[in-house]
Design a protein around this motif. Structure first.
Motif, PDB file in Angstrom:
ATOM      1  N   VAL A 157       0.839  -1.205   0.000  1.00  9.68           N
ATOM      2  CA  VAL A 157       0.000   0.000   0.000  1.00  9.68           C
ATOM      3  C   VAL A 157       0.869   1.249   0.000  1.00  9.68           C
ATOM      4  O   VAL A 157       0.625   2.204  -0.763  1.00  9.68           O
ATOM      5  N   VAL A 158       1.880   1.271   0.858  1.00 10.14           N
ATOM      6  CA  VAL A 158       2.759   2.438   0.909  1.00 10.14           C
ATOM      7  C   VAL A 158       3.511   2.596  -0.407  1.00 10.14           C
ATOM      8  O   VAL A 158       3.663   3.708  -0.933  1.00 10.14           O
ATOM      9  N   THR A 159       3.974   1.487  -0.969  1.00 11.09           N
ATOM     10  CA  THR A 159       4.685   1.547  -2.250  1.00 11.09           C
ATOM     11  C   THR A 159       3.799   2.114  -3.342  1.00 11.09           C
ATOM     12  O   THR A 159       4.219   2.969  -4.141  1.00 11.09           O
ATOM     13  N   ASN A 160       2.534   1.659  -3.374  1.00  8.89           N
ATOM     14  CA  ASN A 160       1.604   2.164  -4.388  1.00  8.89           C
ATOM     15  C   ASN A 160       1.331   3.648  -4.195  1.00  8.89           C
ATOM     16  O   ASN A 160       1.330   4.430  -5.175  1.00  8.89           O
ATOM     17  N   ALA A 161       1.093   4.040  -2.945  1.00  9.93           N
ATOM     18  CA  ALA A 161       0.798   5.451  -2.678  1.00  9.93           C
ATOM     19  C   ALA A 161       1.992   6.336  -3.038  1.00  9.93           C
ATOM     20  O   ALA A 161       1.842   7.399  -3.663  1.00  9.93           O
ATOM     21  N   MET A 162       3.189   5.916  -2.670  1.00 13.47           N
ATOM     22  CA  MET A 162       4.373   6.710  -2.979  1.00 13.47           C
ATOM     23  C   MET A 162       4.681   6.705  -4.472  1.00 13.47           C
ATOM     24  O   MET A 162       5.147   7.706  -5.027  1.00 13.47           O
ATOM     25  N   ALA A 163       4.401   5.567  -5.142  1.00 17.74           N
ATOM     26  CA  ALA A 163       4.615   5.518  -6.589  1.00 17.74           C
ATOM     27  C   ALA A 163       3.728   6.522  -7.299  1.00 17.74           C
ATOM     28  O   ALA A 163       4.179   7.243  -8.212  1.00 17.74           O
ATOM     29  N   MET A 164       2.474   6.612  -6.877  1.00 14.10           N
ATOM     30  CA  MET A 164       1.561   7.585  -7.477  1.00 14.10           C
ATOM     31  C   MET A 164       2.041   9.008  -7.191  1.00 14.10           C
ATOM     32  O   MET A 164       2.022   9.877  -8.083  1.00 14.10           O
ATOM     33  N   ALA A 165       2.484   9.250  -5.977  1.00 18.26           N
ATOM     34  CA  ALA A 165       2.940  10.594  -5.616  1.00 18.26           C
ATOM     35  C   ALA A 165       4.181  10.983  -6.413  1.00 18.26           C
ATOM     36  O   ALA A 165       4.309  12.126  -6.885  1.00 18.26           O
ATOM     37  N   VAL A 166       5.100  10.043  -6.580  1.00 17.18           N
ATOM     38  CA  VAL A 166       6.344  10.337  -7.290  1.00 17.18           C
ATOM     39  C   VAL A 166       6.086  10.554  -8.773  1.00 17.18           C
ATOM     40  O   VAL A 166       6.621  11.494  -9.393  1.00 17.18           O
ATOM     41  N   ILE A 167       5.252   9.689  -9.360  1.00 15.92           N
ATOM     42  CA  ILE A 167       4.963   9.826 -10.794  1.00 15.92           C
ATOM     43  C   ILE A 167       4.277  11.157 -11.088  1.00 15.92           C
ATOM     44  O   ILE A 167       4.589  11.845 -12.068  1.00 15.92           O
ATOM     45  N   GLU A 168       3.329  11.567 -10.237  1.00 12.63           N
ATOM     46  CA  GLU A 168       2.634  12.839 -10.434  1.00 12.63           C
ATOM     47  C   GLU A 168       3.589  14.022 -10.317  1.00 12.63           C
ATOM     48  O   GLU A 168       3.339  15.091 -10.892  1.00 12.63           O
ATOM     49  N   ARG A 169       4.674  13.863  -9.579  1.00 13.67           N
ATOM     50  CA  ARG A 169       5.584  14.986  -9.328  1.00 13.67           C
ATOM     51  C   ARG A 169       6.909  14.834 -10.084  1.00 13.67           C
ATOM     52  O   ARG A 169       7.923  15.401  -9.689  1.00 13.67           O
ATOM     53  N   THR A 170       6.889  14.046 -11.167  1.00 19.76           N
ATOM     54  CA  THR A 170       8.128  13.846 -11.914  1.00 19.76           C
ATOM     55  C   THR A 170       8.670  15.169 -12.455  1.00 19.76           C
ATOM     56  O   THR A 170       9.871  15.455 -12.374  1.00 19.76           O
ATOM     57  N   ARG A 171       7.779  16.002 -13.035  1.00 20.14           N
ATOM     58  CA  ARG A 171       8.236  17.295 -13.568  1.00 20.14           C
ATOM     59  C   ARG A 171       8.715  18.201 -12.423  1.00 20.14           C
ATOM     60  O   ARG A 171       9.675  18.953 -12.586  1.00 20.14           O
ATOM     61  N   GLU A 172       8.040  18.124 -11.292  1.00 18.73           N
ATOM     62  CA  GLU A 172       8.479  18.914 -10.132  1.00 18.73           C
ATOM     63  C   GLU A 172       9.874  18.482  -9.696  1.00 18.73           C
ATOM     64  O   GLU A 172      10.735  19.310  -9.387  1.00 18.73           O
ATOM     65  N   ILE A 173      10.091  17.161  -9.687  1.00 20.64           N
ATOM     66  CA  ILE A 173      11.415  16.637  -9.326  1.00 20.64           C
ATOM     67  C   ILE A 173      12.453  17.093 -10.338  1.00 20.64           C
ATOM     68  O   ILE A 173      13.584  17.471  -9.989  1.00 20.64           O
ATOM     69  N   GLY A 174      12.082  17.089 -11.642  1.00 23.18           N
ATOM     70  CA  GLY A 174      13.001  17.586 -12.673  1.00 23.18           C
ATOM     71  C   GLY A 174      13.333  19.046 -12.471  1.00 23.18           C
ATOM     72  O   GLY A 174      14.500  19.460 -12.660  1.00 23.18           O
ATOM     73  N   THR A 175      12.333  19.859 -12.093  1.00 26.25           N
ATOM     74  CA  THR A 175      12.578  21.286 -11.846  1.00 26.25           C
ATOM     75  C   THR A 175      13.537  21.480 -10.685  1.00 26.25           C
ATOM     76  O   THR A 175      14.464  22.304 -10.730  1.00 26.25           O
ATOM     77  N   LEU A 176      13.312  20.705  -9.595  1.00 23.83           N
ATOM     78  CA  LEU A 176      14.204  20.798  -8.438  1.00 23.83           C
ATOM     79  C   LEU A 176      15.621  20.368  -8.812  1.00 23.83           C
ATOM     80  O   LEU A 176      16.604  20.974  -8.362  1.00 23.83           O
ATOM     81  N   ARG A 177      15.718  19.362  -9.675  1.00 25.55           N
ATOM     82  CA  ARG A 177      17.047  18.933 -10.117  1.00 25.55           C
ATOM     83  C   ARG A 177      17.720  20.047 -10.927  1.00 25.55           C
ATOM     84  O   ARG A 177      18.925  20.305 -10.809  1.00 25.55           O
ATOM     85  N   ALA A 178      16.925  20.747 -11.806  1.00 26.76           N
ATOM     86  CA  ALA A 178      17.476  21.821 -12.633  1.00 26.76           C
ATOM     87  C   ALA A 178      17.938  23.008 -11.782  1.00 26.76           C
ATOM     88  O   ALA A 178      18.869  23.726 -12.150  1.00 26.76           O
ATOM     89  N   LEU A 179      17.303  23.162 -10.609  1.00 25.57           N
ATOM     90  CA  LEU A 179      17.682  24.258  -9.712  1.00 25.57           C
ATOM     91  C   LEU A 179      18.877  23.891  -8.830  1.00 25.57           C
ATOM     92  O   LEU A 179      19.311  24.687  -8.008  1.00 25.57           O
TER      93      LEU A 179
END
Length: 404
Positions: A283-305
């Motif tokens: 359950v935690v893996t599924n919930a975190m997977a959904m959260a991470v996938i939805e924020r992939t562009r956000e993670i990319g932006t943070l990486r670019a910064l």
């Protein structure tokens, strides 16, 4: 650390529904493990106390008493019990020493005879020290100093012989010389142990009556009751050194039912805990997977910064820790509340297989169990979160920004 933790808490609140489901599963999993584990620990403790009350924390006898069958009653019995008892009571941890005479034979009402398993005890000490190890259903318990030969019958045996308090019966048994002997006795009480098969055979009498029937002054063994159960191993070592000619057994050596139940429960609740842990991880893996996938562009932006992958992984693992920690604490609170409630509002469980009486449902509140379960639940959610996030945080920045 405080900044990253605050960031993780804010991220968990972005999708409250998903976070609520994850926390609920972690809470239910924690509560289930604690309740199941607490029930098992309470059962272990109850069986251990019952076994120690039945035999004594330690049992002393001749070595052959525990490893060889007797050809005649008291063949491997103890002599000069009074002297040995005095020596045992000199130990500061020893509170009581109770002799016991065990024998078998026939019991008859004149028209019908049946097999009995009899135990001779010191009535006053036996029932005072052991407490309510049996339930009296009719009549009275045995008392020391009686001029009559009296017995107590198991309920099933009393029913078979149509005996009631005051009924005269005859005991037949082999003496220590191999001859048959008979003794007329009077029924003083009828009891039940809660185990129907035992109630059909069990007889209690005082030691004097048993020794008169067997024509011997020996006893089968001595039950040693200590100040506390934790002293068992220490006192056993001392008594073994003081009486090398005797075998000193612990209550655990004689508690075959306790060991069987413990092995069974360990397997059952071990499998249950494993299944619950896997459910929480998924359950935690599924919930975190959904959260991470939805924020992939956000993670990319943070990486670019300039945010490093390790920092992002740390942040996402903290989110899992927050979800798992809140769920574990809620589950612990639910388990604690239910455990306390059962002491206030008792619930009676139905009789287990092989018994005729039920028992109260209680859940042990064990601090090491609570601490271990809560820490394990938090670690599971942290590892699940980190495992899911590790691929996304290492994506090339361009690929992460282009994700849709």
């Amino acid at each position: 650390m405080n900044m990253w933790l605050k960031f993780a808490i804010q991220n968990t609140l972005r999708n409250r529904r998903r976070s609520l489901v994850t926390v609920s599963i972690a809470a239910l999993g924690t509560a289930a493990i604690l309740l199941a584990g607490g029930f098992a620990l309470y059962t272990y403790e109850g069986l251990a106390q019952a076994a120690a009350r039945s035999t004594g924390h330690l049992v002393l006898g001749k070595p052959d008493q525990f490893v060889r069958d007797e050809d005649t009653p008291l063949q491997h019995g103890l002599d000069d019990v009074a002297t040995l008892r005095t020596a045992l009571l000199a130990d500061p941890a020893v509170r009581h020493v109770l002799p016991k005479v065990e024998f078998s034979g026939l019991i008859s009402n004149g028209e019908k005879s049946t097999v009995m398993l009899a135990t001779g005890v010191e009535p006053d000490s036996e029932f005072a020290v052991k407490g309510p190890f049996l339930t009296l259903t009719d009549g009275q318990v045995l008392a020391s100093g009686s001029t009559d030969a009296e017995i107590m019958l198991g309920a099933g045996l009393a029913k078979s012989l149509k005996a009631t308090p005051g009924t005269s019966l005859t005991l037949l048994a082999s003496t220590t010389e191999g001859a048959m002997n008979a003794l007329d006795v009077r029924v003083k009480g009828i009891f039940t142990t809660g185990v129907p098969d035992m109630d059909k055979r069990l007889v209690y009498t005082d030691i004097a009556t048993a020794q008169q029937l067997l024509v011997s002054q020996r006893v089968s063994s001595l039950g040693v009751f200590l100040d506390r159960m934790e002293s068992t191993d220490e006192v056993r070592q001392r008594l073994t050194a003081q009486h090398p000619q005797l075998a000193v057994k612990t209550w655990l050596d004689q508690a075959f039912f306790y060991q069987s139940v413990r092995d069974l429960y360990n397997r059952i609740f071990g499998a249950l805990g494993l299944i619950i842990g896997l459910i929480v991880v998924f359950v935690v893996t599924n919930a975190m997977a959904m959260a991470v996938i939805e924020r992939t562009r956000e993670i990319g932006t943070l990486r670019a910064l300039g945010t490093r992958p390790a920092q992002l992984l740390h942040s996402l693992a903290l989110e899992g820790m927050v979800l798992g920690g809140v769920g574990a604490l809620l589950g612990g609170a639910v388990s604690l509340g239910l455990s306390l409630l059962l002491y206030v509002v008792p619930i009676q469980m139905p009789p287990p297989p092989g018994r005729s009486v039920g028992y109260p449902l209680n859940i042990a509140i064990d601090l090491p169990l609570y601490a271990t379960t809560l820490v394990a639940m938090v670690l599971l959610t942290v590892l699940a979160s980190g495992w899911v996030a590790r691929r996304t945080v290492h994506l090339p920045v361009v690929e992460a920004l282009a994700h849709t």
